[in-house]
Structure formats: C-alpha cells, structure tokens
Design a protein around this motif. Sequence first.
Motif, PDB file in Angstrom:
ATOM      1  N   ALA A 126       0.824  -1.212   0.000  1.00 33.89           N
ATOM      2  CA  ALA A 126       0.000   0.000   0.000  1.00 33.89           C
ATOM      3  C   ALA A 126       0.858   1.262   0.000  1.00 33.89           C
ATOM      4  N   MET A 127       0.538   2.175  -0.905  1.00 34.19           N
ATOM      5  CA  MET A 127       1.184   3.485  -0.945  1.00 34.19           C
ATOM      6  C   MET A 127       0.895   4.237   0.349  1.00 34.19           C
ATOM      7  N   GLN A 128       1.873   4.966   0.831  1.00 36.82           N
ATOM      8  CA  GLN A 128       1.718   5.771   2.034  1.00 36.82           C
ATOM      9  C   GLN A 128       1.827   7.249   1.683  1.00 36.82           C
ATOM     10  N   VAL A 129       0.864   8.039   2.132  1.00 32.39           N
ATOM     11  CA  VAL A 129       0.893   9.488   1.934  1.00 32.39           C
ATOM     12  C   VAL A 129       1.606  10.112   3.125  1.00 32.39           C
ATOM     13  N   LEU A 130       2.635  10.909   2.860  1.00 33.25           N
ATOM     14  CA  LEU A 130       3.482  11.455   3.917  1.00 33.25           C
ATOM     15  C   LEU A 130       3.274  12.953   4.070  1.00 33.25           C
ATOM     16  N   ASP A 131       3.287  13.407   5.317  1.00 30.51           N
ATOM     17  CA  ASP A 131       3.397  14.844   5.574  1.00 30.51           C
ATOM     18  C   ASP A 131       4.880  15.181   5.731  1.00 30.51           C
ATOM     19  N   GLY A 132       5.177  16.399   6.144  1.00 31.57           N
ATOM     20  CA  GLY A 132       6.570  16.800   6.280  1.00 31.57           C
ATOM     21  C   GLY A 132       7.339  15.924   7.237  1.00 31.57           C
ATOM     22  N   ALA A 133       6.702  15.554   8.355  1.00 36.89           N
ATOM     23  CA  ALA A 133       7.379  14.692   9.322  1.00 36.89           C
ATOM     24  C   ALA A 133       7.620  13.308   8.740  1.00 36.89           C
ATOM     25  N   GLY A 134       6.675  12.839   7.937  1.00 36.89           N
ATOM     26  CA  GLY A 134       6.838  11.532   7.316  1.00 36.89           C
ATOM     27  C   GLY A 134       7.971  11.517   6.307  1.00 36.89           C
ATOM     28  N   VAL A 135       8.095  12.603   5.523  1.00 36.65           N
ATOM     29  CA  VAL A 135       9.205  12.705   4.585  1.00 36.65           C
ATOM     30  C   VAL A 135      10.531  12.703   5.347  1.00 36.65           C
ATOM     31  N   ALA A 136      10.584  13.463   6.436  1.00 36.91           N
ATOM     32  CA  ALA A 136      11.804  13.540   7.233  1.00 36.91           C
ATOM     33  C   ALA A 136      12.157  12.188   7.850  1.00 36.91           C
ATOM     34  N   ALA A 137      11.137  11.417   8.230  1.00 40.62           N
ATOM     35  CA  ALA A 137      11.399  10.099   8.802  1.00 40.62           C
ATOM     36  C   ALA A 137      11.942   9.143   7.747  1.00 40.62           C
ATOM     37  N   ALA A 138      11.426   9.255   6.534  1.00 38.04           N
ATOM     38  CA  ALA A 138      11.901   8.386   5.454  1.00 38.04           C
ATOM     39  C   ALA A 138      13.305   8.765   5.013  1.00 38.04           C
ATOM     40  N   GLU A 139      13.553  10.049   4.869  1.00 39.02           N
ATOM     41  CA  GLU A 139      14.865  10.564   4.458  1.00 39.02           C
ATOM     42  C   GLU A 139      15.194  11.773   5.337  1.00 39.02           C
TER      43      GLU A 139
END
Length: 369
Positions: A126-139
């Motif tokens: 499943a695709m995950q939609v990220l907010d700013g914190a989610g982007v930061a957690a991924a990279e």
Amino acid sequence: MKPQPSSIVILGAGLMGRLLAVELARQGHAVEVFDSGGPAAEHAAAPIAAAMLAPLAESAVTEPGVVRMGQYSLTRWPQMLASLTQPVFFQQEGTLIVWHRQDAAEAQRLQRLLQATQNTIPDLPAMQVLDGAGVAAAEPTLADRFVQGLYLPGEGQLDNRQLLATLVHEMGRLGVHCHWHTPRDPAEFAPGTPGQADWLIDCRGLGARNQWRALRGVRGEVVRVHAPEVTLRRPTRVVHPRYPIYIAPKEDHLFVIGATEIESEDLSPASVRSTLELLSAAYAVHTGFAEARIIEIATQCRPTLPDNLPAVRRPRPRVLEVNGLYRHGFMIAPAMLDVVLELMASGQSPLASRFDLALPIGEDTPAAP
C-alpha cells in the motif's frame, strides 16, 4: 519443466541476452552469443539506466500487465542474484516521491493514478501518503525541504553495471561462447536444420529493426555523480512539469540522476539545458549535490514498440524475438526471462497470460506510412 539440452544462438548481449545466456547455460545447453559491441555493452540501453524496480511508481505510465511483471520480478531478482558468483548491489527500501509546492497539482494527478493501480492490483504494498514529518522520517536529510510526499514500500533497485559485468563473468564460467563485435542477422540461421543450432533467440533491441519495423527509440539521459555529502538511502523521484526525474543512490555515494522518458531517437550528447535541469532538480532535493563530482553524462535510446509494451514474437519455428522493454528493462527482465523459458520448454507460457504479454506469431508487417 526444462527443455532438453540443445544448442542455442542468442543475438544481442544486452540485459536480456546475458540473462538468457546464463540461465540456459546453467540448464546444460550449449550457448553461443553474438553482439555488435563488446563486454561493456556499449551499444545496449542497459548501461545507461538506474535499474529501479518500481512497479507501482511506473504504473503511472504503463499497463497493469507490466506492473504485475514488475511485482513478479521483485521476488525473482533476489533469487537470481543469489545464484551469481560475484556480488551485485541490490536494495529493496521502497521509492520516495516528492514535489515542490508549484507542482502540487501534478503530484495530485500522480497520486490518483497510483491509487487506481492499487485498486486494480490490491496485493501491491500500500502506498503511504506522507506529511513533512513523514518525509523527514523516510529521508532525514530532506527535513524541512518537502512538506508532502508519497512512499511506495517494497520497491527496489540494483546496480546495472555491476550486474552486466557479473553476467559476463558467469557466461565465461559456464562456457558460453561469446562473439563480441560480431553482428549477425537472423536470416543467417536456420535453427533445427542439420548443422545449425536448435534455437535462435533475437534480443538485439533497436538492432532488430529490419525484422521488427515498428520499433522506435525513446531517449534516456543519465548523469552519474559521486556525492559524499549526500545520504539519500533509497530512490527518490521528483515530480517535474516536463518529465519525471529520479535520483538513485548506489554504493559508495554514487548517484544516478536521470530523466526516464524523452520522445526522441537522438543519440547525440546531452544538451546543456537537459543537464542543467537534471542537476538543478538534484540540488533542489539535496544541497549536498552542489559539491558532487560528475563522473559521466550519458545518453541512450530504449527499444520501444508502438504500444510501449514488451513482446515475445515467434516469427518461425524455433525462433523467438524478445523486444520492446522500453524504460522497464530491469524491472521486468526476470518475468520476460521466465516467459521465454516456458515457451522453449513447452511452446506455451502461463506467465505470459498472467502478464497480458503479447506473443505474436509470424513475420512483421510493413510499418504504416
């Protein structure tokens, strides 16, 4: 079911030709390979690629059958790489997609396309939609740079040039007879007749245009850089108003930056404009690219059929033509390999039906004026 040991001629030693040569030799067949280039595959599309294995990401520009091929191949690549005697970089950390605010509308359109694919093929991760914190957690290095993103779990990549070199090593180890700088035409062979090989497999890509006149080239441009200050951990795609741009991290801070699809058969060097766009996009993702060292700027055309879909054609008995892998070569190569092996073993391919893969029989027809 494996075909009985036989003699096989393969025309073209790009990605598909090498994979087939290794697997068929491993099965005990006597394999000869003819290629117009050398072991570095300088005439093939395969060296000028990022080798991303991203079926959901690619679903924005292709059909469900190709997505299923990519999904299947993600399970096959680890098995195939494990059988090689030299290591090849392989990673399965997912794909990150980011965009700048001015490209939000295009990002929303992309998200809708990916969601439609998830609805059609629900067993994709499943695709995950990220907010700013989610982007930061991924990279973490992208913290405060992007406020939205998409994460596609399970997608992967490998090092294309390591793989091509390793396959040459395996071909030598397995006794494949390679004729480098020796182009040959299918008309020179009559498989199954006395004194001839039992099978002929044509994997020449754009080199097969005389036999498959509908082929065209789609240009790809790649910049390879060494960027010690950049710590991106997974392939990152940037939504761009003209064409998608990707950044694929390999080993030792080597990054492949490219544009996946330019409708042109031009094989001239990359333009200043294109190079600036690629490098500017990379810099906008991570400022560490400012101090990167450019290792290479390269272009090549990918072999493509009118519908942008791959095909395996059977023009005459004991002859198979594999072509049209477009921009999806590494993503779907194991699936194409297994289809060819099924056809050689039994004349049929359940996998081809599963992938909606065309298996036309007969000679080419003239291209429309």
